[in-house]
Design an enzyme around this catalytic site. Sequence first.
Site, short mmCIF file in Angstrom:
data_model
loop_
_atom_site.label_atom_id
_atom_site.label_comp_id
_atom_site.label_asym_id
_atom_site.label_seq_id
_atom_site.Cartn_x
_atom_site.Cartn_y
_atom_site.Cartn_z
N GLU A 77 2.88 -16.60 4.09
CA GLU A 77 3.27 -15.81 2.91
C GLU A 77 4.69 -16.08 2.44
O GLU A 77 5.02 -15.78 1.30
CB GLU A 77 3.08 -14.32 3.19
CG GLU A 77 1.62 -13.96 3.35
CD GLU A 77 1.35 -12.47 3.38
OE1 GLU A 77 2.31 -11.67 3.48
OE2 GLU A 77 0.16 -12.09 3.30
N ALA B 174 2.58 -9.74 5.81
CA ALA B 174 1.66 -9.04 6.71
C ALA B 174 0.28 -9.64 6.61
O ALA B 174 -0.05 -10.32 5.64
CB ALA B 174 1.62 -7.55 6.36
N ARG C 208 -1.88 -5.70 -5.49
CA ARG C 208 -2.80 -4.98 -4.62
C ARG C 208 -3.78 -4.21 -5.50
O ARG C 208 -3.43 -3.24 -6.16
CB ARG C 208 -2.04 -4.02 -3.70
CG ARG C 208 -1.16 -4.72 -2.69
CD ARG C 208 -1.96 -5.62 -1.79
NE ARG C 208 -1.18 -6.15 -0.69
CZ ARG C 208 -1.67 -6.99 0.19
NH1 ARG C 208 -2.91 -7.42 0.11
NH2 ARG C 208 -0.91 -7.43 1.16
N ARG D 26 -18.12 11.98 10.82
CA ARG D 26 -16.94 11.39 10.18
C ARG D 26 -17.25 9.96 9.80
O ARG D 26 -17.86 9.21 10.57
CB ARG D 26 -15.71 11.41 11.12
CG ARG D 26 -15.15 12.78 11.39
CD ARG D 26 -14.58 13.40 10.10
NE ARG D 26 -14.04 14.72 10.29
CZ ARG D 26 -14.69 15.85 10.06
NH1 ARG D 26 -15.95 15.82 9.66
NH2 ARG D 26 -14.09 17.02 10.25
N GLU D 27 -16.84 9.58 8.60
CA GLU D 27 -16.96 8.21 8.12
C GLU D 27 -15.57 7.63 7.99
O GLU D 27 -14.64 8.33 7.59
CB GLU D 27 -17.67 8.18 6.76
CG GLU D 27 -19.10 8.66 6.86
CD GLU D 27 -19.75 8.94 5.51
OE1 GLU D 27 -20.98 9.02 5.50
OE2 GLU D 27 -19.03 9.07 4.50
N GLU E 201 -7.11 1.55 11.49
CA GLU E 201 -6.13 0.46 11.47
C GLU E 201 -4.86 0.81 12.23
O GLU E 201 -4.27 1.86 12.03
CB GLU E 201 -5.76 0.11 10.02
CG GLU E 201 -4.71 -0.98 9.92
CD GLU E 201 -4.28 -1.28 8.49
OE1 GLU E 201 -3.81 -2.40 8.26
OE2 GLU E 201 -4.42 -0.39 7.62
N LEU F 185 -4.03 -9.56 8.56
CA LEU F 185 -5.03 -9.04 9.48
C LEU F 185 -5.02 -9.74 10.83
O LEU F 185 -4.68 -10.91 10.93
CB LEU F 185 -6.43 -9.20 8.86
CG LEU F 185 -6.67 -8.50 7.54
CD1 LEU F 185 -8.05 -8.88 7.01
CD2 LEU F 185 -6.54 -7.00 7.70
N PRO G 283 -4.92 7.65 9.62
CA PRO G 283 -5.83 8.01 10.70
C PRO G 283 -7.00 8.90 10.30
O PRO G 283 -7.96 9.01 11.05
CB PRO G 283 -4.93 8.70 11.73
CG PRO G 283 -3.71 9.08 10.99
CD PRO G 283 -3.55 8.13 9.85
N GLY G 284 -6.96 9.49 9.12
CA GLY G 284 -8.09 10.27 8.66
C GLY G 284 -9.15 9.43 7.98
O GLY G 284 -10.26 9.90 7.74
N GLU H 139 1.60 -15.28 9.67
CA GLU H 139 1.74 -14.60 8.37
C GLU H 139 3.09 -14.90 7.73
O GLU H 139 3.18 -15.08 6.52
CB GLU H 139 1.54 -13.09 8.52
CG GLU H 139 0.11 -12.69 8.79
CD GLU H 139 -0.86 -13.08 7.68
OE1 GLU H 139 -0.45 -13.21 6.50
OE2 GLU H 139 -2.05 -13.24 7.98
N GLU I 180 -2.21 -14.08 -3.33
CA GLU I 180 -1.08 -14.70 -2.63
C GLU I 180 -0.48 -15.86 -3.42
O GLU I 180 0.63 -16.30 -3.12
CB GLU I 180 -1.50 -15.17 -1.24
CG GLU I 180 -1.82 -14.03 -0.29
CD GLU I 180 -2.18 -14.49 1.10
OE1 GLU I 180 -2.43 -15.70 1.30
OE2 GLU I 180 -2.23 -13.63 2.00
#
Length: 189
Positions: free
Chosen positions: A105, A84, A72, A45-46, A128, A86, A123-124, A101, A151
């Site tokens: 922002e 939001a 985006r 899996r990658e 995150e 990281l 999740p696939g 944040e 931003e």
Amino acid sequence: MGAEGELLRDEPAALEVMSSETVFEGAVWNVVRDTVDYNGSPMVREYVAHTGAVAVLAVDDQDRVLVIQQYRHPIRSRDWELPAGLLDAEGESKLDAAKRELMEEADLRATTWHELVSFHTSPGGNDEMVTVYRATGVSATEGAFDRSDEEADIVTRWVSLDEVVEGVLAGRLHNSILSIAALAAVAAR
């Protein structure tokens, strides 16, 4: 596996990782290839190895929520979302990252913070985990944060939570963090 009648919950699974390699090292995220032993057979899996993120559902005194519009690139869209970012500052807690944040922002701070919901975004394809905080007692910071890149032209708007939920359910709003946070906030009422 959980028996019928038990509370529905995700179950951690500690599969043996037979090998792991970083196949792409990016500016923000890496792509990892793992080979795991799945029921006696190797499975490859990658996925994107992600730092995790936080988001803020800021609520004002009129019970409106703050949304921001930002470009985006992967989706070629200026979508409406929550402030939001990281979890990429060494030693910074999730709550401190959420506070940072909101200031960076939206030029806002808040006096009261509660964890609203946490979830895996995809999740696939990545690992995150996003934690969304509900922030109240909102006020402006002393000055505006110096923003760059996408931003630099963030648009902010205060809207009712019901308007956000209506937009999600009507297919006008597609941001996953905004959608899950708004629906969780309505469920928590």
